[in-house]
Design a protein around this motif. Structure first.
Motif, PDB file in Angstrom:
ATOM      1  N   UNK A   1       4.877  -1.157  -7.863  1.00  0.00           N
ATOM      2  CA  UNK A   1       5.131   0.232  -7.464  1.00  0.00           C
ATOM      3  C   UNK A   1       4.414   0.474  -6.144  1.00  0.00           C
ATOM      4  N   UNK A   2       5.151   0.950  -5.148  1.00  0.00           N
ATOM      5  CA  UNK A   2       4.572   1.148  -3.820  1.00  0.00           C
ATOM      6  C   UNK A   2       4.816   2.573  -3.347  1.00  0.00           C
ATOM      7  N   UNK A   3       4.254   2.888  -2.202  1.00  0.00           N
ATOM      8  CA  UNK A   3       4.425   4.199  -1.582  1.00  0.00           C
ATOM      9  C   UNK A   3       4.434   3.989  -0.073  1.00  0.00           C
ATOM     10  N   UNK A   4       5.066   4.884   0.652  1.00  0.00           N
ATOM     11  CA  UNK A   4       5.040   4.807   2.112  1.00  0.00           C
ATOM     12  C   UNK A   4       3.847   5.602   2.637  1.00  0.00           C
ATOM     13  N   UNK A   5       3.395   5.290   3.835  1.00  0.00           N
ATOM     14  CA  UNK A   5       2.175   5.952   4.343  1.00  0.00           C
ATOM     15  C   UNK A   5       2.336   7.427   4.675  1.00  0.00           C
ATOM     16  N   UNK A   6       3.566   7.914   4.812  1.00  0.00           N
ATOM     17  CA  UNK A   6       3.762   9.289   5.240  1.00  0.00           C
ATOM     18  C   UNK A   6       3.961  10.272   4.089  1.00  0.00           C
ATOM     19  N   UNK A   7       4.028   9.783   2.842  1.00  0.00           N
ATOM     20  CA  UNK A   7       4.143  10.731   1.731  1.00  0.00           C
ATOM     21  C   UNK A   7       2.798  11.406   1.517  1.00  0.00           C
ATOM     22  N   UNK A   8       2.808  12.598   0.917  1.00  0.00           N
ATOM     23  CA  UNK A   8       1.554  13.308   0.697  1.00  0.00           C
ATOM     24  C   UNK A   8       0.832  12.737  -0.516  1.00  0.00           C
ATOM     25  N   UNK A   9      -0.457  13.021  -0.597  1.00  0.00           N
ATOM     26  CA  UNK A   9      -1.275  12.395  -1.637  1.00  0.00           C
ATOM     27  C   UNK A   9      -0.926  12.907  -3.030  1.00  0.00           C
ATOM     28  N   UNK A  10      -0.349  14.105  -3.123  1.00  0.00           N
ATOM     29  CA  UNK A  10       0.065  14.578  -4.444  1.00  0.00           C
ATOM     30  C   UNK A  10       1.203  13.717  -4.981  1.00  0.00           C
ATOM     31  N   UNK A  11       2.116  13.287  -4.110  1.00  0.00           N
ATOM     32  CA  UNK A  11       3.188  12.379  -4.523  1.00  0.00           C
ATOM     33  C   UNK A  11       2.609  11.058  -5.002  1.00  0.00           C
ATOM     34  N   UNK A  12       1.576  10.577  -4.310  1.00  0.00           N
ATOM     35  CA  UNK A  12       0.921   9.337  -4.727  1.00  0.00           C
ATOM     36  C   UNK A  12       0.297   9.486  -6.107  1.00  0.00           C
ATOM     37  N   UNK A  13      -0.345  10.627  -6.352  1.00  0.00           N
ATOM     38  CA  UNK A  13      -0.943  10.880  -7.664  1.00  0.00           C
ATOM     39  C   UNK A  13       0.128  10.862  -8.748  1.00  0.00           C
ATOM     40  N   UNK A  14       1.245  11.531  -8.500  1.00  0.00           N
ATOM     41  CA  UNK A  14       2.328  11.573  -9.482  1.00  0.00           C
ATOM     42  C   UNK A  14       2.871  10.176  -9.764  1.00  0.00           C
ATOM     43  N   UNK A  15       2.961   9.351  -8.732  1.00  0.00           N
ATOM     44  CA  UNK A  15       3.491   7.995  -8.920  1.00  0.00           C
ATOM     45  C   UNK A  15       2.526   7.134  -9.732  1.00  0.00           C
ATOM     46  N   UNK A  16       1.244   7.268  -9.467  1.00  0.00           N
ATOM     47  CA  UNK A  16       0.253   6.538 -10.254  1.00  0.00           C
ATOM     48  C   UNK A  16       0.283   6.973 -11.710  1.00  0.00           C
ATOM     49  N   UNK A  17       0.363   8.276 -11.913  1.00  0.00           N
ATOM     50  CA  UNK A  17       0.331   8.819 -13.273  1.00  0.00           C
ATOM     51  C   UNK A  17       1.610   8.448 -14.041  1.00  0.00           C
TER      52      UNK A  17
END
Length: 297
Positions: free
Chosen positions: A80-96
């Motif tokens: 599971x990855x993320x791009x550098x320009x997404x906001x950190x709340x999106x990153x939190x949701x993806x981790x969760x």
């Protein structure tokens, strides 16, 4: 100043990587010696997996002897990855959502960084707890007696709980439009005369392209909501994460829910402020004392 923070601003670089053909023992030694929790697995420049301390512990418990195993045998292949320009709340949701703790950051097919739950906890330590609290509010009796000196016809609030104090599950919301006069009065009262909030020509050249409300003024709506819980509410602490800007003349709504009784009269609350479109612009939690209303009131 309020602005969604992109992953790019908090990700760790460079990323520690390893080949899928490397022995598991090599991965274990590197995790120990480099004091890191994971290694991204790369094959010919492409991310193909990730191996963590937990993966190695699990395979050691199951197999005993791991000397014949390679990283490719043990790694988690669903990356599971993320791009550098997404906001950190999106990153939190993806981790969760994926129940993981490490999130490689990929841009144009290349690994450029990694972000972890530890990194994110420095910015949004309370996010998961606050979301769960507001998504699962209990249905309690509406309480309408304001323990305030006065109300304004332009303000609205709803308080749910009991009249003789607060308890876990009680919640309140308060709505108010933050006007031009409010912004000017706050600047004068606080001394925060940042031109972003007061000078339209200056604000046009900022990342926002317009004037916005002081962040502390927006968060003050939380205090207004707490004042409308039964009893006398006294702040002990407030932790905040700013998620986005609020425009001058916009109505905002503070939401607070009692999520934990710490002592007899001390409580922890999940707190948030939404803009007029229902987007969360501030999240956090508070610790308060709830005293009875004095007899002199």
């Amino acid at each position: 100043m309020l602005v969604p923070l992109p992953v790019r601003d908090i990700m760790r670089t460079p990323v520690k990587t390893i080949s899928p053909d490397a022995p598991v023992i090599e991965a274990a030694q590197r995790l120990r010696d480099e004091d890191i929790g994971s290694l991204v697995v790369e094959d010919d420049g492409s991310c193909v997996g990730i191996i963590t301390e937990g993966d190695i512990v699990a395979v050691t418990a199951a197999e005993g002897d791991t000397r014949a195993l390679s990283v490719g045998d043990v790694m988690a292949e669903t990356l599971v990855t993320v791009t550098p320009d997404v906001d950190i709340e999106t990153a939190v949701d993806r981790l969760r959502t994926n129940n993981i703790k490490k999130l490689p950051v990929v841009e144009d097919g290349s690994l450029v960084g990694i972000v972890t739950t530890t990194d994110l906890s420095d910015y949004i330590p309370h996010l998961s707890r606050a979301r769960r609290a507001f998504d699962d509010q209990s249905q309690r009796k509406q309480f309408t007696r304001p323990d305030t000196l006065y109300e304004n016809e332009d303000w609205t609030f709803e308080s749910y709980g009991t009249a003789d104090g607060i308890d876990v599950g009680d919640h309140v919301q308060f709505s108010k439009t933050i006007s031009q006069a409010d912004v000017k009065a706050f600047a004068e009262a606080s001394g925060d005369t940042n031109r972003l909030h007061l000078d339209a020509a200056f604000a046009d050249g900022t990342r926002f392209g317009r004037r916005i409300v002081h962040g502390t003024l927006v968060s003050g709506i939380i205090s207004a909501a707490l004042a409308r819980l039964p009893g006398l509410t006294i702040y002990l602490s407030q932790e905040l994460s700013y998620q986005g800007p609020v425009d001058i003349g916009e109505e905002v709504t503070a939401r607070c829910e009692v999520v934990e009784r710490i002592q007899d009269n001390r409580f922890r609350l999940a707190t948030a402020v939404d803009d007029s479109e229902g987007n969360c612009v501030i999240e956090g939690d508070a610790v308060v004392i709830s005293d009875p209303i004095p007899d002199t009131a």
